[in-house]
Write a protein that holds these residues in place. Sequence first.
Motif, PDB file in Angstrom:
ATOM      1  N   UNK A 157       1.065 -21.608  -2.432  1.00  0.00           N
ATOM      2  CA  UNK A 157       0.908 -22.254  -3.731  1.00  0.00           C
ATOM      3  C   UNK A 157      -0.528 -22.738  -3.871  1.00  0.00           C
ATOM      4  N   UNK A 158      -1.295 -22.014  -4.665  1.00  0.00           N
ATOM      5  CA  UNK A 158      -2.661 -22.418  -4.993  1.00  0.00           C
ATOM      6  C   UNK A 158      -2.591 -23.263  -6.265  1.00  0.00           C
ATOM      7  N   UNK A 159      -3.556 -23.133  -7.156  1.00  0.00           N
ATOM      8  CA  UNK A 159      -3.578 -23.955  -8.362  1.00  0.00           C
ATOM      9  C   UNK A 159      -4.689 -23.473  -9.277  1.00  0.00           C
ATOM     10  N   UNK A 160      -4.574 -23.798 -10.554  1.00  0.00           N
ATOM     11  CA  UNK A 160      -5.688 -23.585 -11.476  1.00  0.00           C
ATOM     12  C   UNK A 160      -6.916 -24.357 -10.993  1.00  0.00           C
ATOM     13  N   UNK A 161      -6.685 -25.407 -10.199  1.00  0.00           N
ATOM     14  CA  UNK A 161      -7.793 -26.164  -9.614  1.00  0.00           C
ATOM     15  C   UNK A 161      -8.571 -25.365  -8.572  1.00  0.00           C
ATOM     16  N   UNK A 162      -8.076 -24.218  -8.182  1.00  0.00           N
ATOM     17  CA  UNK A 162      -8.774 -23.424  -7.166  1.00  0.00           C
ATOM     18  C   UNK A 162     -10.127 -22.928  -7.655  1.00  0.00           C
ATOM     19  N   UNK A 163     -10.273 -22.700  -8.963  1.00  0.00           N
ATOM     20  CA  UNK A 163     -11.600 -22.324  -9.465  1.00  0.00           C
ATOM     21  C   UNK A 163     -12.046 -23.148 -10.676  1.00  0.00           C
ATOM     22  N   UNK A 164     -11.200 -24.083 -11.107  1.00  0.00           N
ATOM     23  CA  UNK A 164     -11.583 -25.027 -12.157  1.00  0.00           C
ATOM     24  C   UNK A 164     -11.229 -26.431 -11.675  1.00  0.00           C
ATOM     25  N   UNK A 205      -8.153 -30.148  -4.920  1.00  0.00           N
ATOM     26  CA  UNK A 205      -8.759 -28.946  -5.485  1.00  0.00           C
ATOM     27  C   UNK A 205      -9.420 -28.098  -4.393  1.00  0.00           C
ATOM     28  N   UNK A 206     -10.069 -28.768  -3.439  1.00  0.00           N
ATOM     29  CA  UNK A 206     -10.706 -28.029  -2.347  1.00  0.00           C
ATOM     30  C   UNK A 206      -9.682 -27.254  -1.533  1.00  0.00           C
ATOM     31  N   UNK A 262     -12.487 -33.129 -11.172  1.00  0.00           N
ATOM     32  CA  UNK A 262     -13.309 -34.030 -10.359  1.00  0.00           C
ATOM     33  C   UNK A 262     -12.523 -35.203  -9.791  1.00  0.00           C
ATOM     34  N   UNK A 263     -11.396 -35.540 -10.398  1.00  0.00           N
ATOM     35  CA  UNK A 263     -10.602 -36.665  -9.898  1.00  0.00           C
ATOM     36  C   UNK A 263      -9.571 -36.238  -8.852  1.00  0.00           C
ATOM     37  N   UNK A 303       7.220 -19.396   1.999  1.00  0.00           N
ATOM     38  CA  UNK A 303       6.564 -20.007   0.841  1.00  0.00           C
ATOM     39  C   UNK A 303       5.972 -21.337   1.288  1.00  0.00           C
ATOM     40  N   UNK A 304       4.648 -21.399   1.390  1.00  0.00           N
ATOM     41  CA  UNK A 304       3.957 -22.627   1.760  1.00  0.00           C
ATOM     42  C   UNK A 304       3.564 -23.345   0.477  1.00  0.00           C
ATOM     43  N   UNK A 305       4.331 -24.366   0.141  1.00  0.00           N
ATOM     44  CA  UNK A 305       4.231 -24.982  -1.175  1.00  0.00           C
ATOM     45  C   UNK A 305       4.023 -26.500  -1.122  1.00  0.00           C
ATOM     46  N   UNK A 306       4.411 -27.154  -0.041  1.00  0.00           N
ATOM     47  CA  UNK A 306       4.285 -28.609   0.045  1.00  0.00           C
ATOM     48  C   UNK A 306       2.826 -29.020  -0.111  1.00  0.00           C
ATOM     49  N   UNK A 307       2.592 -30.092  -0.864  1.00  0.00           N
ATOM     50  CA  UNK A 307       1.216 -30.508  -1.125  1.00  0.00           C
ATOM     51  C   UNK A 307       1.145 -31.981  -1.460  1.00  0.00           C
ATOM     52  N   UNK A 308      -0.065 -32.523  -1.289  1.00  0.00           N
ATOM     53  CA  UNK A 308      -0.358 -33.905  -1.653  1.00  0.00           C
ATOM     54  C   UNK A 308      -1.605 -33.935  -2.513  1.00  0.00           C
ATOM     55  N   UNK A 309      -1.608 -34.829  -3.486  1.00  0.00           N
ATOM     56  CA  UNK A 309      -2.803 -35.096  -4.271  1.00  0.00           C
ATOM     57  C   UNK A 309      -2.801 -36.571  -4.655  1.00  0.00           C
ATOM     58  N   UNK A 310      -3.968 -37.070  -5.023  1.00  0.00           N
ATOM     59  CA  UNK A 310      -4.061 -38.426  -5.552  1.00  0.00           C
ATOM     60  C   UNK A 310      -5.295 -38.502  -6.445  1.00  0.00           C
ATOM     61  N   UNK A 311      -5.131 -39.085  -7.610  1.00  0.00           N
ATOM     62  CA  UNK A 311      -6.238 -39.247  -8.539  1.00  0.00           C
ATOM     63  C   UNK A 311      -7.196 -40.322  -8.020  1.00  0.00           C
TER      64      UNK A 311
END
Length: 279
Positions: free
Chosen positions: A170-177, A186-187, A180-181, A119-127
């Motif tokens: 682990x993808x996300x709803x951001x994968x196709x929606x 999302x990419x 912008x922040x 399960x590849x789930x670790x992730x980072x994001x920042x607004x």
Amino acid sequence: MTQPPQEQKPPGTESQMQPRPDHGEHSYQGSGRLAGKAAVVTGGDSGIGKAVAIAFAREGADVVISYLDEHEDARDTARWVEDAGRKAVLIPGDLSEPAHCLAVVAQAVEAFGRVDVLVSNAAYQMTRTSLEEIPDEEWDHTLALNLSALFHLAKAAVPHMGPGSSIIGSSSVNSDQPSPTLLPYAATKAAIANMIASLAQLLADRGIRANSVAPGPIWTPLIPATMPPEHVEKFGSNVPLGRPGQPAEVAPVYVMLASDEASYVSGARVAVTGGKPIL
């Protein structure tokens, strides 16, 4: 449903969250669906990864818990895994480094002799509110952790995976929606869905399945650690169910995809979004 405005430093810890997330500690009941399997869960210290690790253990799997440096949260996850009568192996370190990805798989193989579920789930994001505000190094780090780690982990694990094994990204709803922040995040989530679809085809002749899960707004430490307090307060209110989901509400999908019941499910992206459709 709203949360109090709150803020943490990345990567965040669950102990500081109000309210505390539900990982299924007191609700998830297993039925042997993963009996005897050996799993690697990245980002397993908290959030979705923690809920997955707990559910996997209660379904009969031993679990490697890969995490950055949130030692208190990770030890708590391990305690729940061990309380379920399964083996927990804690591996701290930075998965944005390819060498650490290889080390995680090597330690899993040393502990269990094989990898049945990755399960590849670790992730980072920042607004970030503008393109110019995104530091170059943040772009590079987000791609390295969210996307390249999946490549390095899978490449290292596949030689130790037999027919019936499973890779879950682990993808996300951001994968196709895409928000912008959350441009870099999302990419990567779109790329994960695409990469998993390729892996499903590439690994089919070995009997290895690959699928992704696309969560919507889930209440994890990543949220107060990467969003302004006023956004945290409204987090999850824009989906049809009108609230953020709990990690415990996502974990059963990972269990299904990891189990032999999903023997003909490969190349799928499963939405767990509170009613917000994905394309």
